[in-house]
Design an enzyme around this catalytic site. Sequence first.
Site, PDB file in Angstrom:
ATOM      1  N   HIS A 229       0.886  -1.170   0.000  1.00 48.31           N
ATOM      2  CA  HIS A 229       0.000   0.000   0.000  1.00 48.31           C
ATOM      3  C   HIS A 229       0.927   1.224   0.000  1.00 48.31           C
ATOM      4  O   HIS A 229       1.173   1.839   1.041  1.00 48.31           O
ATOM      5  CB  HIS A 229      -0.909   0.015   1.233  1.00 48.31           C
ATOM      6  CG  HIS A 229      -1.833  -1.168   1.306  1.00 48.31           C
ATOM      7  ND1 HIS A 229      -1.404  -2.430   1.635  1.00 48.31           N
ATOM      8  CD2 HIS A 229      -3.175  -1.267   1.098  1.00 48.31           C
ATOM      9  CE1 HIS A 229      -2.438  -3.264   1.628  1.00 48.31           C
ATOM     10  NE2 HIS A 229      -3.526  -2.590   1.301  1.00 48.31           N
TER      11      HIS A 229
ATOM     12  N   ASP B 285       0.843  -1.474   4.832  1.00 45.71           N
ATOM     13  CA  ASP B 285       0.456  -0.193   5.439  1.00 45.71           C
ATOM     14  C   ASP B 285      -0.906   0.251   4.886  1.00 45.71           C
ATOM     15  O   ASP B 285      -1.007   1.267   4.188  1.00 45.71           O
ATOM     16  CB  ASP B 285       1.575   0.821   5.105  1.00 45.71           C
ATOM     17  CG  ASP B 285       1.373   2.162   5.770  1.00 45.71           C
ATOM     18  OD1 ASP B 285       0.621   2.240   6.758  1.00 45.71           O
ATOM     19  OD2 ASP B 285       1.993   3.134   5.293  1.00 45.71           O
TER      20      ASP B 285
HETATM   21  N1  SAM Z   1       3.010   3.381   2.766  1.00 46.41           N
HETATM   22  C1  SAM Z   1       2.810   4.790   2.446  1.00 46.41           C
HETATM   23  C2  SAM Z   1       3.919   5.578   3.083  1.00 46.41           C
HETATM   24  O1  SAM Z   1       4.386   5.217   4.171  1.00 46.41           O
HETATM   25  O2  SAM Z   1       4.350   6.568   2.475  1.00 46.41           O
HETATM   26  C3  SAM Z   1       1.471   5.276   2.942  1.00 46.41           C
HETATM   27  C4  SAM Z   1       0.311   4.437   2.508  1.00 46.41           C
HETATM   28  S1  SAM Z   1      -1.254   4.995   3.019  1.00 46.41           S
HETATM   29  C5  SAM Z   1      -1.253   4.722   4.735  1.00 46.41           C
HETATM   30  C6  SAM Z   1      -2.293   3.726   2.426  1.00 46.41           C
HETATM   31  C7  SAM Z   1      -2.409   3.696   0.888  1.00 46.41           C
HETATM   32  O3  SAM Z   1      -3.152   2.550   0.505  1.00 46.41           O
HETATM   33  C8  SAM Z   1      -3.165   4.877   0.309  1.00 46.41           C
HETATM   34  O4  SAM Z   1      -2.335   5.519  -0.643  1.00 46.41           O
HETATM   35  C9  SAM Z   1      -4.387   4.276  -0.377  1.00 46.41           C
HETATM   36  O5  SAM Z   1      -4.738   4.918  -1.575  1.00 46.41           O
HETATM   37  C10 SAM Z   1      -3.913   2.876  -0.640  1.00 46.41           C
HETATM   38  N2  SAM Z   1      -4.966   1.859  -0.765  1.00 46.41           N
HETATM   39  C11 SAM Z   1      -6.235   1.875  -0.306  1.00 46.41           C
HETATM   40  N3  SAM Z   1      -6.853   0.697  -0.536  1.00 46.41           N
HETATM   41  C12 SAM Z   1      -5.927  -0.089  -1.165  1.00 46.41           C
HETATM   42  C13 SAM Z   1      -5.943  -1.422  -1.645  1.00 46.41           C
HETATM   43  N4  SAM Z   1      -7.013  -2.200  -1.517  1.00 46.41           N
HETATM   44  N5  SAM Z   1      -4.828  -1.893  -2.215  1.00 46.41           N
HETATM   45  C14 SAM Z   1      -3.711  -1.131  -2.348  1.00 46.41           C
HETATM   46  N6  SAM Z   1      -3.633   0.140  -1.906  1.00 46.41           N
HETATM   47  C15 SAM Z   1      -4.728   0.648  -1.318  1.00 46.41           C
END
Ligand code: SAM
Length: 313
Positions: free
Chosen positions: A41, A197
Site C-alpha cells: 500500500h 500499510d
Molecule cells: N506506505 C505509504 C507511506 O508510508 O508513504 C502510505 C500508505 S497509506 C497509509 C495507504 C495507501 O493505501 C493509500 O495511498 C491508499 O490509496 C492505498 N490503498 C487503499 N486501498 C488499497 C488497496 N485495496 N490496495 C492497495 N492500496 C490501497
Amino acid sequence: MNYRHAYHAGNFADVVKHVVLCLAIQALKRKPKAFRVIDTHAGRGRYDLAGDEALRTGEATGGVLALEGQLQRFNDAGVDAGSGSFEPDTETASPSALPPDEGLRLYAQALDAARAWRTPAAPDTAPRFYPGSPLIARVLLRPQDRLIANELHPEDAAALRHLFARDPQSKTMAIDGWTALKAVLPPPERRAVVLIDPPYERTDDLPRMARALAQALKRFATGIYLLWYPIKDPDTLRPYRQQLAATVTQPTATLEFFHHAGRRADKLNGCGLTIVNPPYQLEDALTAVMPTLTAHLETVTGQGTWTYEPLSG
Ligand code: SAM
C-alpha cells in the site's frame, strides 16, 4: 477509497514507520546478496508539505518538521544514503558497535537522497517535499536490490508510476494490496522487507491484516514484515494480537508509540508496528532512537511514550 495519504504525509506516524523501514533495509545490507522491498500500500511516493492537503491538517508540523533540527546535522555531513553499513558485517559484533543515533542518521540521509530523486539540476533540500515509503526504500537500495511498490488509488498509482518510470530497479503495480502480496511472494532473492500499510478505512482491516500475514508467511517465512496500525483505544487491539499469537510462529515484536498521555478512544493516540523476523540489533537501534523521536514528535502534553516488546497474545 476515500483515504488520501497527502493529508497525513510526514506526520508522527510516518516518521516512526519510516525510521523502522530504514533500519530494516539497512539490516539486509549487511550482506552483499540482493534483496527486495515490497510495499503493498505504497501511496504516491512523494508529497508536497506546502500543498492544500498537507496544510489543511498541518500534521507534518508535529512530525518530520519538528525533527528538522535533529535531521539537519546529518545532512550537513553529506554521506551517501545508498552506501555504508551500520555495523561490521558479522552477526557476532558486539551491540556496542551500533552508533547510538543510527536510526536518525539513516532516516536523515534517506530524506536527503529522496528529495534529490530525479531532480539533479535543482535538488530540493528544503523540508517542503516529503517522500513516502517507496521512495525512501528506493534511495536506500544498492544496484543489486529491487523495489516492488503497489498502490490502488488511480491518481496516486499514476504518480507512483511516473516517479519510478524507466527505473530498472523498481516495478510499480496498481492492484489490490492483499492480492499483490500473494502475487509477489516468495521473492526470487529469498530476502525482503515487506511493508504492509493499509488505510484502515474498513473496520475489519486489522483481522484482515493478520490473515494476510499468516498466508504470506506460508509462502515466504523468512522475510522481515512490517505491519503498521493506528492506535485509538489500545484495548481494541487485543483480538489482533491474539490472532497473531495463534498463527505466527516466527519471532515477532511490537513497537508502539503514543504521542500523548491523554487518551481519547475516538482520537489517533498513537501507532504501532508489528515486526516479524526483526533483524539483529533492531531493538538496540530503536532503544537508541525512540527517546529522540518521543522528545520531538507531536507530544502534545510532553508525555509521549513508546514500548518495544515481544508479541504476546
Ligand atoms: N506506505 C505509504 C507511506 O508510508 O508513504 C502510505 C500508505 S497509506 C497509509 C495507504 C495507501 O493505501 C493509500 O495511498 C491508499 O490509496 C492505498 N490503498 C487503499 N486501498 C488499497 C488497496 N485495496 N490496495 C492497495 N492500496 C490501497
